[in-house]
Design an enzyme around this catalytic site. Structure first.
Site, mmCIF file in Angstrom:
data_model
loop_
_atom_site.group_PDB
_atom_site.id
_atom_site.type_symbol
_atom_site.label_atom_id
_atom_site.label_comp_id
_atom_site.label_asym_id
_atom_site.label_seq_id
_atom_site.Cartn_x
_atom_site.Cartn_y
_atom_site.Cartn_z
ATOM 1 N N TYR A 1 -23.399 -4.033 -41.827
ATOM 2 C CA TYR A 1 -24.280 -3.277 -42.717
ATOM 3 C C TYR A 1 -23.573 -1.988 -43.106
ATOM 4 C CZ TYR A 1 -28.335 -0.647 -44.447
ATOM 5 O OH TYR A 1 -29.204 0.090 -45.208
ATOM 6 N N ASP A 32 -16.212 1.802 -41.402
ATOM 7 C CA ASP A 32 -17.557 2.357 -41.454
ATOM 8 C C ASP A 32 -17.956 2.708 -40.024
ATOM 9 O OD1 ASP A 32 -20.216 2.952 -41.514
ATOM 10 O OD2 ASP A 32 -20.804 1.225 -42.739
ATOM 11 N N LYS A 38 -25.270 9.404 -39.014
ATOM 12 C CA LYS A 38 -26.003 9.359 -37.740
ATOM 13 C C LYS A 38 -25.628 10.502 -36.776
ATOM 14 C CE LYS A 38 -27.633 4.730 -38.428
ATOM 15 N NZ LYS A 38 -26.963 3.642 -39.117
HETATM 16 C C1 PLP Z 1 -26.979 3.258 -40.629
HETATM 17 C C2 PLP Z 1 -25.737 2.723 -41.213
HETATM 18 C C3 PLP Z 1 -25.359 2.982 -42.537
HETATM 19 C C4 PLP Z 1 -26.277 3.663 -43.519
HETATM 20 O O1 PLP Z 1 -26.577 4.960 -43.147
HETATM 21 P P1 PLP Z 1 -27.907 5.636 -43.746
HETATM 22 O O2 PLP Z 1 -27.836 7.045 -43.256
HETATM 23 O O3 PLP Z 1 -29.046 4.843 -43.185
HETATM 24 O O4 PLP Z 1 -27.836 5.535 -45.221
HETATM 25 C C5 PLP Z 1 -24.107 2.581 -42.954
HETATM 26 N N1 PLP Z 1 -23.275 1.937 -42.131
HETATM 27 C C6 PLP Z 1 -23.600 1.652 -40.855
HETATM 28 C C7 PLP Z 1 -22.610 0.965 -39.979
HETATM 29 C C8 PLP Z 1 -24.856 2.005 -40.366
HETATM 30 O O5 PLP Z 1 -25.192 1.669 -39.119
#
Ligand code: PLP
Length: 424
Positions: free
Chosen positions: A146, A234, A262
């Protein structure tokens, strides 16, 4: 104004009238586990408290945005102090420089940083930057990873080999994903000279927790180098959670672009991307790739982020990993005693939970990709979720979310609560 409502059910009903599904992010609606979401009034350390005054041992921790435990005094004090000086200026501040310096110092391959307001913005910008920097159109992502909800990254792939993405959501036109290729996780795809970037969660933590197989990240690095493509890690979950240097440091593979979110905002809206100065200079205002944000580098978010990063020493991570290991063992025992078959996967400070059914009850089983991760028993997860909630334990309301632990999740705290579940 309407009257204050004090039950979860009343609030959920009211919420559903004015907010689609009653929530501002889909998983919160409990769609896949059933039941009524609890509305949180406050949180402290390992606990959240709902509007009915019920306490839950919280394994959600804002899906990983919270690493020190809820309402850590260093964070709340930093935010309160910052707020008193104003909440947003639309002009640069010292804390943005400090946070960028700390990220650049910690993250392999990162010399410059652009702060944004969410993980989605970070990955969306990383993709645009990679395309702008290479002059190529195509992006390769992996099924089950994701990367937020930007159009180009909302592609669904078939299983097996790398396939051209199909739109993963209504409203994402085929054109938006026409240049997104989706490959199975843990297999190095073939890249051609049309590929601008490969984007990957270096530890996949949105399909449970799927660690990279030995050689996978190294293989991606080599394939990107050979094809002239950029490697994007990511690290929105893994960054500053697996260690100060994230997955890049843990696995010794340096990406071209790294995305964060995060943890680095301590629970305030933030995201960041970083790369070499050469690549980052491609962004506006020094370069031709446009990117901007009214609230980027927000003074409250940077205050919270700096307060959190101040605590993230190597000793912190050693302690947290020990806490996570202990938690994994306690969860394992609890699930076994409650009659469930489960696999708990630990990668450093990250935990993933897969429920029952062969081949999962083979103790050595580890999912390698999305197809395997999806063999988890979602119904069993829903039962565990409901039963745990009944006993004051909050797992994420989705079978594919990681289990997040903070230093406040001490053995005593967990024992007290889990024993109650196992006993029923
Ligand atoms: C949570 C998440 C995102 C998106 O971050 P948001 O602050 O919710 O837009 C992107 N990549 C990873 C791996 C994530 O866990």
């Amino acid at each position: 104004m309407t009257e204050p409502r004090s039950t979860n059910a009343d609030l959920f009903e009211a919420a559903q009238r004015v907010i689609p599904g009653g929530v501002n992010s889909p998983v919160r609606a409990f769609g896949s586990v059933g039941g009524t979401p609890y509305f949180i009034a406050r949180a402290e350390g390992p606990y959240v408290f709902d509007v009915e005054g019920r306490r839950y041992l919280d394994f959600v921790q804002s899906y990983g945005a919270i690493i020190l435990g809820h309402a850590h005094p260093a964070v709340t004090e930093a935010v309160a102090k910052a707020a008193a000086d104003g909440t947003s200026y639309g002009a640069p501040t010292q804390r943005e420089v400090l946070l960028a310096e700390l990220i650049a110092e910690a993250a392999p391959g990162v010399e410059q940083v652009r702060l944004v307001s969410s993980g989605t913005e970070a990955t969306m910008t990383a993709v645009r930057l990679a395309r702008g920097h290479t002059g190529r159109p195509r992006i390769v992502k992996f099924a089950g990873c994701y990367h937020g909800h930007a159009d180009a990254l909302l592609a669904a792939g078939g299983s097996g080999v790398a396939t051209l993405g199909l739109s993963g959501s209504d409203g994402v036109p085929p054109n938006a994903v026409a240049d997104t290729l989706v490959a199975p996780y843990n297999e190095v795809p073939e890249l051609d000279d049309q590929v601008a970037a490969v984007i990957v969660e270096p530890v996949a933590a949105n399909m449970g927790v799927v660690p990279p197989a030995p050689g996978f990240l190294e293989g991606l690095r080599a394939a990107c180098d050979e094809a002239g493509a950029l490697l994007i890690f990511d690290e929105v979950i893994t960054g500053f959670r697996l260690g100060r240097g994230g997955a890049a440091e843990r696995f010794g593979v340096t990406p071209d672009i790294a995305c964060f979110g995060k943890v680095i905002g301590g629970g305030l809206p933030i995201g960041a991307l970083g790369a070499s100065t050469e690549i980052m200079q491609t962004l506006a205002p020094t370069g031709p790739v446009y990117q901007a944000g009214t609230l980027s580098g927000n003074p409250l978010a940077t205050a919270a982020g700096l307060a959190v990063l101040d605590h993230l020493t190597s000793g912190f991570y050693n302690d947290l990993e020990a806490t996570v290991t202990a938690t994994a063992a306690q969860l394992d025992t609890m699930l076994l005693e409650a009659g469930y078959e489960a696999s708990i996967i630990q990668e450093g400070t990250l935990l993933g939970l897969y429920m029952g059914q062969p081949p999962i009850n083979d103790a050595t089983w580890r999912p390698k990709n999305y197809d395997e991760a999806r063999t988890t028993d979602e119904q069993a997860y829903a039962r565990v979720h409901a039963q745990a909630l009944d006993h004051g334990v909050a797992f994420a309301p989705g079978a594919y979310e990681a289990v997040f632990v903070s230093p406040a999740h001490t053995s005593n705290v967990i024992d007290e609560v889990l024993t109650a579940i196992a006993a029923t």
